[in-house]
Design a protein around this motif. Structure first.
Motif, short mmCIF file in Angstrom:
data_model
loop_
_atom_site.label_atom_id
_atom_site.label_comp_id
_atom_site.label_asym_id
_atom_site.label_seq_id
_atom_site.Cartn_x
_atom_site.Cartn_y
_atom_site.Cartn_z
N PRO A 108 0.83 -1.20 0.00
CA PRO A 108 0.00 0.00 0.00
C PRO A 108 0.87 1.26 0.00
O PRO A 108 1.76 1.39 0.85
CB PRO A 108 -0.79 -0.11 1.31
N PRO A 109 0.65 2.19 -0.94
CA PRO A 109 1.47 3.42 -0.97
C PRO A 109 1.43 4.21 0.33
O PRO A 109 2.38 4.92 0.64
CB PRO A 109 0.85 4.21 -2.13
N LEU A 110 0.34 4.08 1.08
CA LEU A 110 0.20 4.83 2.33
C LEU A 110 1.35 4.57 3.28
O LEU A 110 1.78 5.46 4.02
CB LEU A 110 -1.14 4.47 3.00
N CYS A 111 1.88 3.35 3.27
CA CYS A 111 2.97 3.02 4.20
C CYS A 111 4.21 3.84 3.90
O CYS A 111 4.78 4.49 4.78
CB CYS A 111 3.27 1.53 4.14
N ALA A 112 4.66 3.82 2.65
CA ALA A 112 5.84 4.60 2.28
C ALA A 112 5.60 6.09 2.47
O ALA A 112 6.48 6.83 2.93
CB ALA A 112 6.24 4.30 0.84
N GLU A 113 4.40 6.55 2.13
CA GLU A 113 4.08 7.97 2.30
C GLU A 113 4.16 8.39 3.76
O GLU A 113 4.54 9.51 4.08
CB GLU A 113 2.67 8.24 1.76
N THR A 114 3.83 7.48 4.65
CA THR A 114 3.80 7.79 6.08
C THR A 114 5.17 7.66 6.73
O THR A 114 5.55 8.49 7.57
CB THR A 114 2.80 6.86 6.80
N TRP A 115 5.95 6.64 6.35
CA TRP A 115 7.13 6.29 7.13
C TRP A 115 8.48 6.39 6.41
O TRP A 115 9.51 6.56 7.07
CB TRP A 115 7.00 4.85 7.66
N HIS A 116 8.49 6.27 5.09
CA HIS A 116 9.76 6.07 4.38
C HIS A 116 10.75 7.22 4.61
O HIS A 116 11.90 6.99 4.98
CB HIS A 116 9.49 5.89 2.89
N ARG A 117 10.32 8.44 4.38
CA ARG A 117 11.24 9.58 4.51
C ARG A 117 11.70 9.76 5.96
O ARG A 117 12.84 10.16 6.21
CB ARG A 117 10.60 10.85 3.97
N ALA A 118 10.82 9.47 6.90
CA ALA A 118 11.19 9.60 8.31
C ALA A 118 12.30 8.63 8.67
O ALA A 118 13.26 8.98 9.38
CB ALA A 118 9.97 9.38 9.20
N VAL A 119 12.21 7.40 8.18
CA VAL A 119 13.24 6.41 8.48
C VAL A 119 14.55 6.80 7.80
O VAL A 119 15.62 6.76 8.41
CB VAL A 119 12.81 5.00 8.05
N GLY A 134 10.77 -3.51 -8.51
CA GLY A 134 10.32 -2.29 -9.17
C GLY A 134 9.79 -1.22 -8.25
O GLY A 134 10.02 -0.03 -8.48
N TYR A 135 9.06 -1.57 -7.20
CA TYR A 135 8.49 -0.56 -6.31
C TYR A 135 9.60 0.26 -5.65
O TYR A 135 9.54 1.50 -5.62
CB TYR A 135 7.61 -1.21 -5.25
N ALA A 136 10.61 -0.41 -5.11
CA ALA A 136 11.71 0.30 -4.45
C ALA A 136 12.53 1.08 -5.46
O ALA A 136 12.96 2.21 -5.19
CB ALA A 136 12.59 -0.69 -3.70
N GLN A 137 12.75 0.51 -6.62
CA GLN A 137 13.56 1.19 -7.63
C GLN A 137 12.88 2.46 -8.12
O GLN A 137 13.53 3.51 -8.25
CB GLN A 137 13.85 0.23 -8.78
N TRP A 139 10.68 4.28 -6.49
CA TRP A 139 10.59 5.27 -5.41
C TRP A 139 11.94 5.96 -5.19
O TRP A 139 12.01 7.18 -5.05
CB TRP A 139 10.12 4.60 -4.11
N HIS A 140 13.00 5.17 -5.16
CA HIS A 140 14.31 5.72 -4.82
C HIS A 140 15.04 6.35 -6.01
O HIS A 140 15.77 7.32 -5.84
CB HIS A 140 15.19 4.63 -4.19
N LEU A 141 14.85 5.80 -7.18
CA LEU A 141 15.58 6.30 -8.35
C LEU A 141 14.78 7.31 -9.16
O LEU A 141 15.35 8.07 -9.94
CB LEU A 141 15.99 5.13 -9.26
#
Length: 200
Positions: A108-119, A134-137, A139-141
């Motif tokens: 779910p995109p909500l998880c990365a939207e909520t936590w990824h940048r904070a971590v 693909g999802y990680a690539q 988002w990060h690239l």
């Protein structure tokens, strides 16, 4: 910094934002976030989301995919699960569940939207980041991610030695590995060398 990381990890572990979403899946499960990070890791593993085995165990990559990933990296479980060395930051901290056909649901995109940048902000600079799938690539690239995982992984030299894009280590990808022998012949030796360097 350690106290702040502990607090962030506790808040992620207590997250229930997707409870209704998961209850509506074929697995009808409750959220169980699996945060796995400590201060100043040397390697950051960014994957997709925990599978059912990880959901039950509460430890990331505790499955055949993890065995293959650690083999690619050239390290054993004792190093992989050392929080001072390796952190795991998936695009979703919880098992997303299965659809009616038994296929994995996307993170779910909500998880990365909520936590990824904070971590990422709490961890600070990490010498080596592995982008799995693909999802990680994407988002990060961002725009540097080529269309499709194969093209992005094939262009790994453009991101090394700080970042290595990888296919998912699932055993379902064995056919992909057979079709792309350059991956194990060229990328894996470079990856193992880089992992050894940053962990030394």
């Amino acid at each position: 910094m350690t106290a702040a990381l502990d607090d962030l990890r506790d808040r992620i572990a207590a997250c229930r934002l997707c409870a209704d979403r998961f209850a509506a899946t074929a697995t009808a499960h409750a959220p169980r976030p699996v945060p796995w990070f400590g201060p100043a890791p040397r390697v950051l593993v960014c994957g997709q989301a925990p599978g059912l085995r990880v959901h039950k165990a509460g430890r990331p990559f505790l499955d055949p995919s993890g065995d293959r990933l650690r083999a690619w990296m050239g390290i054993g479980p004792e190093t992989f699960y050392d929080l001072s060395r390796v952190a795991v930051l998936p695009m979703a901290f919880c098992f997303p569940g299965y659809d009616g056909a038994g296929a994995d649901l996307p993170p779910p995109p909500l998880c990365a939207e909520t936590w990824h940048r904070a971590v990422l902000a709490a961890l600070g600079p990490v010498p080596l980041t592995l982008l799995i799938g693909g999802y990680a690539q994407r988002w990060h690239l961002g725009r540097a991610a080529r269309p499709g995982v194969t093209a992005t992984v094939a262009g790994w030299r453009a991101h090394a030695p700080q970042v290595f894009p990888l296919p998912h280590p699932s055993w379902r990808n064995t056919a992909w590995l057979n079709r792309n022998p350059w991956y194990e012949a060229e990328l894996i030796p470079a990856l193992r060398q880089r992992v050894a360097e940053v962990l030394a």
